[in-house]
Design a protein around this motif. Structure first.
Motif, PDB file in Angstrom:
ATOM      1  N   UNK A 103       0.937  -1.309   0.080  1.00 58.89           N
ATOM      2  CA  UNK A 103       0.144   0.161  -0.317  1.00 58.89           C
ATOM      3  C   UNK A 103       0.878   1.461   0.282  1.00 58.89           C
ATOM      4  N   UNK A 104       1.569   1.372   1.075  1.00 60.35           N
ATOM      5  CA  UNK A 104       2.787   2.513   0.815  1.00 60.35           C
ATOM      6  C   UNK A 104       3.405   2.556  -0.294  1.00 60.35           C
ATOM      7  N   UNK A 105       4.037   1.524  -1.023  1.00 63.33           N
ATOM      8  CA  UNK A 105       4.743   1.382  -2.469  1.00 63.33           C
ATOM      9  C   UNK A 105       3.620   2.287  -3.283  1.00 63.33           C
ATOM     10  N   UNK A 106       2.169   1.677  -3.484  1.00 67.27           N
ATOM     11  CA  UNK A 106       1.163   2.313  -4.460  1.00 67.27           C
ATOM     12  C   UNK A 106       1.257   3.517  -4.042  1.00 67.27           C
ATOM     13  N   UNK A 107       0.773   4.440  -2.800  1.00 71.38           N
ATOM     14  CA  UNK A 107       0.665   5.544  -2.759  1.00 71.38           C
ATOM     15  C   UNK A 107       2.101   6.416  -2.903  1.00 71.38           C
ATOM     16  N   UNK A 108       3.191   5.852  -2.887  1.00 72.83           N
ATOM     17  CA  UNK A 108       4.489   6.477  -3.459  1.00 72.83           C
ATOM     18  C   UNK A 108       4.675   6.598  -5.054  1.00 72.83           C
ATOM     19  N   UNK A 109       3.745   5.715  -5.575  1.00 73.14           N
ATOM     20  CA  UNK A 109       3.689   6.422  -7.312  1.00 73.14           C
ATOM     21  C   UNK A 109       2.761   6.830  -7.604  1.00 73.14           C
ATOM     22  N   UNK A 110       1.713   6.858  -6.298  1.00 71.16           N
ATOM     23  CA  UNK A 110       0.414   7.896  -7.122  1.00 71.16           C
ATOM     24  C   UNK A 110       1.025   8.793  -6.566  1.00 71.16           C
ATOM     25  N   UNK A 111       1.849   9.406  -6.029  1.00 70.28           N
ATOM     26  CA  UNK A 111       2.062  11.210  -5.033  1.00 70.28           C
ATOM     27  C   UNK A 111       1.337  11.254  -4.238  1.00 70.28           C
ATOM     28  N   UNK A 112       0.654  10.247  -3.234  1.00 72.11           N
ATOM     29  CA  UNK A 112       0.364  10.322  -2.188  1.00 72.11           C
ATOM     30  C   UNK A 112       1.103  11.227  -1.117  1.00 72.11           C
ATOM     31  N   UNK A 113       0.893  12.274  -0.491  1.00 69.81           N
ATOM     32  CA  UNK A 113       1.987  12.809   1.004  1.00 69.81           C
ATOM     33  C   UNK A 113       1.312  11.511   2.602  1.00 69.81           C
ATOM     34  N   UNK A 114      -0.009  11.587   2.591  1.00 70.88           N
ATOM     35  CA  UNK A 114      -0.223  11.292   3.720  1.00 70.88           C
ATOM     36  C   UNK A 114      -1.490  10.235   3.326  1.00 70.88           C
ATOM     37  N   UNK A 115      -1.693   8.770   4.092  1.00 69.56           N
ATOM     38  CA  UNK A 115      -1.941   7.786   4.285  1.00 69.56           C
ATOM     39  C   UNK A 115      -2.850   7.058   5.648  1.00 69.56           C
ATOM     40  N   UNK A 116      -3.753   7.200   4.705  1.00 66.46           N
ATOM     41  CA  UNK A 116      -4.900   6.264   7.207  1.00 66.46           C
ATOM     42  C   UNK A 116      -5.288   4.796   6.212  1.00 66.46           C
ATOM     43  N   UNK A 117      -4.756   4.151   7.612  1.00 63.26           N
ATOM     44  CA  UNK A 117      -5.089   2.802   6.871  1.00 63.26           C
ATOM     45  C   UNK A 117      -5.607   2.607   8.040  1.00 63.26           C
ATOM     46  N   UNK A 118      -6.581   1.129   8.295  1.00 57.67           N
ATOM     47  CA  UNK A 118      -7.556   0.691   9.135  1.00 57.67           C
ATOM     48  C   UNK A 118      -6.760  -0.168  10.054  1.00 57.67           C
ATOM     49  N   UNK A 119      -7.608  -0.567  10.950  1.00 59.62           N
ATOM     50  CA  UNK A 119      -6.185  -2.076  11.130  1.00 59.62           C
ATOM     51  C   UNK A 119      -6.695  -3.635  10.167  1.00 59.62           C
ATOM     52  N   UNK A 120      -6.099  -3.751   8.936  1.00 61.17           N
ATOM     53  CA  UNK A 120      -6.075  -4.543   8.082  1.00 61.17           C
ATOM     54  C   UNK A 120      -6.201  -6.231   8.677  1.00 61.17           C
ATOM     55  N   UNK A 121      -7.400  -6.817   8.211  1.00 56.82           N
ATOM     56  CA  UNK A 121      -7.125  -8.532   9.055  1.00 56.82           C
ATOM     57  C   UNK A 121      -7.903  -8.757  10.306  1.00 56.82           C
ATOM     58  N   UNK A 122      -7.823  -7.259  11.356  1.00 59.65           N
ATOM     59  CA  UNK A 122      -8.613  -6.818  12.462  1.00 59.65           C
ATOM     60  C   UNK A 122      -9.684  -6.993  12.515  1.00 59.65           C
TER      61      UNK A 122
END
Length: 176
Positions: A103-122
């Protein structure tokens, strides 16, 4: 890369990109996935259908990530990732870590400066919250160290826990 916690509703996050704990079909579901599709509107579903037709005919594999429009969400993009289902007898922690890393690698590719994560799989996937938070924080810290302070556009990661117990688990993981 700054890591912080903002408890609440991830569909109201103003981060550049929100991460969707999706299922492999990318066509909506329950929990975070359903909430993102409902609030984001039909634009997200249309973009996911196009991805399925053109790039992912078999769906998105667990641990991978892909971006779409955020539709009517305050964010600019939704990064969809499929977390693993928890199993006591099989260690799937590398797949869960991959969700955050990709997800962070995708964020870098698209130029996102901030990323919000849920608790994945929890949620319905049953991952114990303390362990899910630990994996999330460790993986994001490792990615920050890997890319260095000036290597990519992601300046901040926001964990958006959905309950007091989830918030506490993320606070302990950040402090640990």
């Amino acid at each position: 890369m700054e890591l912080r916690i903002e408890p609440g509703d991830i569909t109201r996050s103003t981060a550049d990109a929100v991460v969707n704990a999706a299922n492999s079909t990318l066509l909506g579901g329950g929990g975070v996935d359903g909430a993102i599709h409902r609030r984001g509107g039909p634009e997200i579903l249309a973009a996911c259908r196009l991805l399925r037709e053109e790039e992912l005919p078999d769906g998105l594999p667990a641990g991978q990530a892909v971006a779409t429009t955020a539709g009517r969400l305050p964010a600019r993009w939704v990064i969809h990732t499929v977390g693993p289902t928890y199993a006591k007898t099989i260690d799937k922690s590398q797949t869960l870590a991959s969700c955050y890393r990709e997800s962070l690698r995708v964020a870098v590719r698209i130029g996102a400066a901030s990323v919000a994560f849920p608790a994945i799989s929890a949620g319905v996937y049953g991952w114990p919250m303390d362990d899910a938070a630990r994996i999330a924080v460790q993986t994001c810290r490792a990615m920050a160290a890997e890319v260095g302070p000036d290597a990519g556009p992601v300046a901040s990661v926001v964990f958006v826990p959905f309950s007091e117990a989830a918030e506490q688990a993320f606070r302990e993981a950040l402090d640990g």
